[in-house]
Design a protein around this motif. Structure first.
Motif, PDB file in Angstrom:
ATOM      1  N   TYR A 140      86.324  45.384  77.195  1.00  0.00           N
ATOM      2  CA  TYR A 140      85.355  44.286  77.158  1.00  0.00           C
ATOM      3  C   TYR A 140      85.434  43.396  78.398  1.00  0.00           C
ATOM      4  CZ  TYR A 140      84.544  45.555  72.303  1.00  0.00           C
ATOM      5  OH  TYR A 140      84.202  46.237  71.161  1.00  0.00           O
ATOM      6  N   VAL A 141      86.627  43.249  78.947  1.00  0.00           N
ATOM      7  CA  VAL A 141      86.775  42.422  80.141  1.00  0.00           C
ATOM      8  C   VAL A 141      85.943  42.986  81.289  1.00  0.00           C
ATOM      9  CG1 VAL A 141      88.385  41.617  81.914  1.00  0.00           C
ATOM     10  CG2 VAL A 141      89.047  41.547  79.498  1.00  0.00           C
ATOM     11  N   GLY A 142      86.040  44.300  81.487  1.00  0.00           N
ATOM     12  CA  GLY A 142      85.254  44.934  82.546  1.00  0.00           C
ATOM     13  C   GLY A 142      83.765  44.818  82.311  1.00  0.00           C
ATOM     14  N   LEU A 143      83.343  44.986  81.066  1.00  0.00           N
ATOM     15  CA  LEU A 143      81.926  44.867  80.716  1.00  0.00           C
ATOM     16  C   LEU A 143      81.409  43.471  81.018  1.00  0.00           C
ATOM     17  CD1 LEU A 143      79.363  45.979  79.199  1.00  0.00           C
ATOM     18  CD2 LEU A 143      80.383  45.063  77.121  1.00  0.00           C
ATOM     19  N   LEU A 144      82.152  42.457  80.623  1.00  0.00           N
ATOM     20  CA  LEU A 144      81.709  41.086  80.835  1.00  0.00           C
ATOM     21  C   LEU A 144      81.748  40.695  82.306  1.00  0.00           C
ATOM     22  CD1 LEU A 144      83.394  39.380  77.755  1.00  0.00           C
ATOM     23  CD2 LEU A 144      80.965  39.883  78.062  1.00  0.00           C
ATOM     24  N   ASP A 145      82.699  41.238  83.044  1.00  0.00           N
ATOM     25  CA  ASP A 145      82.737  40.978  84.489  1.00  0.00           C
ATOM     26  C   ASP A 145      81.482  41.520  85.165  1.00  0.00           C
ATOM     27  OD1 ASP A 145      85.124  39.663  84.370  1.00  0.00           O
ATOM     28  OD2 ASP A 145      86.343  41.346  85.072  1.00  0.00           O
ATOM     29  N   LEU A 146      81.079  42.727  84.780  1.00  0.00           N
ATOM     30  CA  LEU A 146      79.870  43.311  85.358  1.00  0.00           C
ATOM     31  C   LEU A 146      78.635  42.512  84.963  1.00  0.00           C
ATOM     32  CD1 LEU A 146      80.498  47.145  84.924  1.00  0.00           C
ATOM     33  CD2 LEU A 146      80.240  45.903  87.067  1.00  0.00           C
ATOM     34  N   TRP A 147      78.579  42.087  83.720  1.00  0.00           N
ATOM     35  CA  TRP A 147      77.457  41.262  83.265  1.00  0.00           C
ATOM     36  C   TRP A 147      77.390  39.969  84.069  1.00  0.00           C
ATOM     37  CZ3 TRP A 147      73.211  41.288  80.261  1.00  0.00           C
ATOM     38  CH2 TRP A 147      72.667  40.060  79.894  1.00  0.00           C
ATOM     39  N   GLY A 148      78.533  39.340  84.280  1.00  0.00           N
ATOM     40  CA  GLY A 148      78.554  38.086  85.006  1.00  0.00           C
ATOM     41  C   GLY A 148      78.134  38.224  86.454  1.00  0.00           C
ATOM     42  N   SER A 149      78.422  39.382  87.059  1.00  0.00           N
ATOM     43  CA  SER A 149      78.110  39.565  88.478  1.00  0.00           C
ATOM     44  C   SER A 149      76.710  40.107  88.727  1.00  0.00           C
ATOM     45  CB  SER A 149      79.129  40.511  89.122  1.00  0.00           C
ATOM     46  OG  SER A 149      79.054  41.810  88.539  1.00  0.00           O
ATOM     47  N   GLY A 150      76.164  40.850  87.761  1.00  0.00           N
ATOM     48  CA  GLY A 150      74.874  41.481  88.023  1.00  0.00           C
ATOM     49  C   GLY A 150      73.903  41.550  86.870  1.00  0.00           C
ATOM     50  N   GLY A 151      74.263  40.992  85.711  1.00  0.00           N
ATOM     51  CA  GLY A 151      73.351  41.009  84.572  1.00  0.00           C
ATOM     52  C   GLY A 151      73.152  42.391  83.978  1.00  0.00           C
ATOM     53  N   GLY A 152      72.065  42.540  83.250  1.00  0.00           N
ATOM     54  CA  GLY A 152      71.801  43.784  82.526  1.00  0.00           C
ATOM     55  C   GLY A 152      71.688  44.999  83.409  1.00  0.00           C
ATOM     56  N   ALA A 153      71.124  44.852  84.595  1.00  0.00           N
ATOM     57  CA  ALA A 153      70.958  46.002  85.485  1.00  0.00           C
ATOM     58  C   ALA A 153      72.298  46.563  85.914  1.00  0.00           C
ATOM     59  CB  ALA A 153      70.141  45.593  86.714  1.00  0.00           C
ATOM     60  N   ALA A 154      73.267  45.696  86.183  1.00  0.00           N
ATOM     61  CA  ALA A 154      74.586  46.149  86.602  1.00  0.00           C
ATOM     62  C   ALA A 154      75.320  46.832  85.461  1.00  0.00           C
ATOM     63  CB  ALA A 154      75.410  44.969  87.123  1.00  0.00           C
ATOM     64  N   VAL A 155      75.154  46.303  84.264  1.00  0.00           N
ATOM     65  CA  VAL A 155      75.872  46.824  83.111  1.00  0.00           C
ATOM     66  C   VAL A 155      75.257  48.120  82.590  1.00  0.00           C
ATOM     67  CG1 VAL A 155      76.571  46.309  80.744  1.00  0.00           C
ATOM     68  CG2 VAL A 155      76.646  44.519  82.469  1.00  0.00           C
ATOM     69  N   GLY A 156      73.941  48.234  82.697  1.00  0.00           N
ATOM     70  CA  GLY A 156      73.272  49.371  82.092  1.00  0.00           C
ATOM     71  C   GLY A 156      72.661  49.022  80.754  1.00  0.00           C
ATOM     72  N   LEU A 157      72.591  47.716  80.463  1.00  0.00           N
ATOM     73  CA  LEU A 157      71.871  47.229  79.283  1.00  0.00           C
ATOM     74  C   LEU A 157      70.483  46.841  79.767  1.00  0.00           C
ATOM     75  CD1 LEU A 157      74.677  44.997  77.714  1.00  0.00           C
ATOM     76  CD2 LEU A 157      73.966  47.271  76.954  1.00  0.00           C
ATOM     77  N   ASN A 158      69.636  47.848  79.933  1.00  0.00           N
ATOM     78  CA  ASN A 158      68.356  47.649  80.618  1.00  0.00           C
ATOM     79  C   ASN A 158      67.231  47.324  79.647  1.00  0.00           C
ATOM     80  OD1 ASN A 158      69.480  48.254  83.197  1.00  0.00           O
ATOM     81  ND2 ASN A 158      69.407  50.432  82.672  1.00  0.00           N
ATOM     82  N   TYR A 159      67.381  46.220  78.929  1.00  0.00           N
ATOM     83  CA  TYR A 159      66.336  45.785  78.005  1.00  0.00           C
ATOM     84  C   TYR A 159      66.422  44.269  77.878  1.00  0.00           C
ATOM     85  CZ  TYR A 159      70.514  46.540  75.143  1.00  0.00           C
ATOM     86  OH  TYR A 159      71.806  46.557  74.669  1.00  0.00           O
TER      87      TYR A 159
END
Length: 213
Positions: free
Chosen positions: A137-156
């Motif tokens: 979860y730490v890695g997921l939230l770091d990516l969200w914080g730096s790039g939002g949905g596009a960075a994470v792959g939550l593209n909706y």
């Protein structure tokens, strides 16, 4: 397709993946994340279908690679933990072409002599490094914080609701509330506004329903 998948299988096994037909799974970390890589064949178009480059390409005889991650705390879509994960079981999803410089939807030809080497290199240099960013979860939230949905792959558009669920799962209620407060302050179509309202009531954030004015 089977020959291409078979050629990739040894390196995927060495990286800790298990294989079922055209799909590979790898369980990682202590948070229950499962990384997925899948080979998808292009559809066969019926006779008379007109190819329109850029709009309706003919993908028969071609394939692409899908990447995904199952995240246990993201349950809004009703995805439950299971023994095996396909592309449609993953909340985090990317086509491998999105990771390349041209960010194009890449489909390889099965009959091209360079395909096997090219797809192997693309998975090694782009696909696996992207998946490796999702181990907890730490890695997921770091990516969200730096790039939002596009960075994470939550593209909706409703991805903030799922990020809020992750934060709630981790006991970070105030952070979840901040994400939700920002989200409900945006404009939503009538149907989705009802979804957001139900979500907020179910999770004890009813006071945010009118936060958007």
């Amino acid at each position: 397709m089977a020959a291409i998948v078979a050629s990739i299988a040894p390196s995927m096994k060495a990286a800790g993946f298990r294989k079922r037909r055209h799909t590979f799974n790898r369980r990682v970390g202590d948070d229950g994340f499962v990384q997925m890589l899948n080979f998808q064949m292009g559809a066969f178009d019926p006779p008379g279908t007109v190819e329109i480059p850029g709009l309706r390409p003919n993908l028969y005889g071609r394939f692409t690679v899908n990447l995904g991650v199952f995240v246990p705390a993201i349950q809004r879509g009703g995805l439950a933990e299971r023994d095996w994960y396909s592309d449609y079981h993953c909340q985090v999803r990317k086509r491998i072409g999105e990771l390349l410089d041209e960010q194009a939807d890449v489909w390889w030809r099965l009959d091209h002599p360079d395909t096997e080497a090219d797809v192997a290199a693309t998975i090694r240099d782009h696909g696996l490094p992207w998946l490796a960013r999702f181990e907890n979860y730490v890695g997921l939230l770091d990516l969200w914080g730096s790039g939002g949905g596009a960075a994470v792959g939550l593209n909706y558009p409703a991805a903030p609701l799922d990020i809020a669920d992750v934060l709630l799962h981790l006991g970070r209620k105030s952070d979840a509330e901040a994400v939700l407060r920002d989200y409900v302050g945006k404009e939503h179509v009538v149907g989705h506004a009802d979804v957001v309202r139900t979500y907020l009531l179910d999770r004890g954030f009813g006071d945010l329903i009118d936060a958007g004015g």
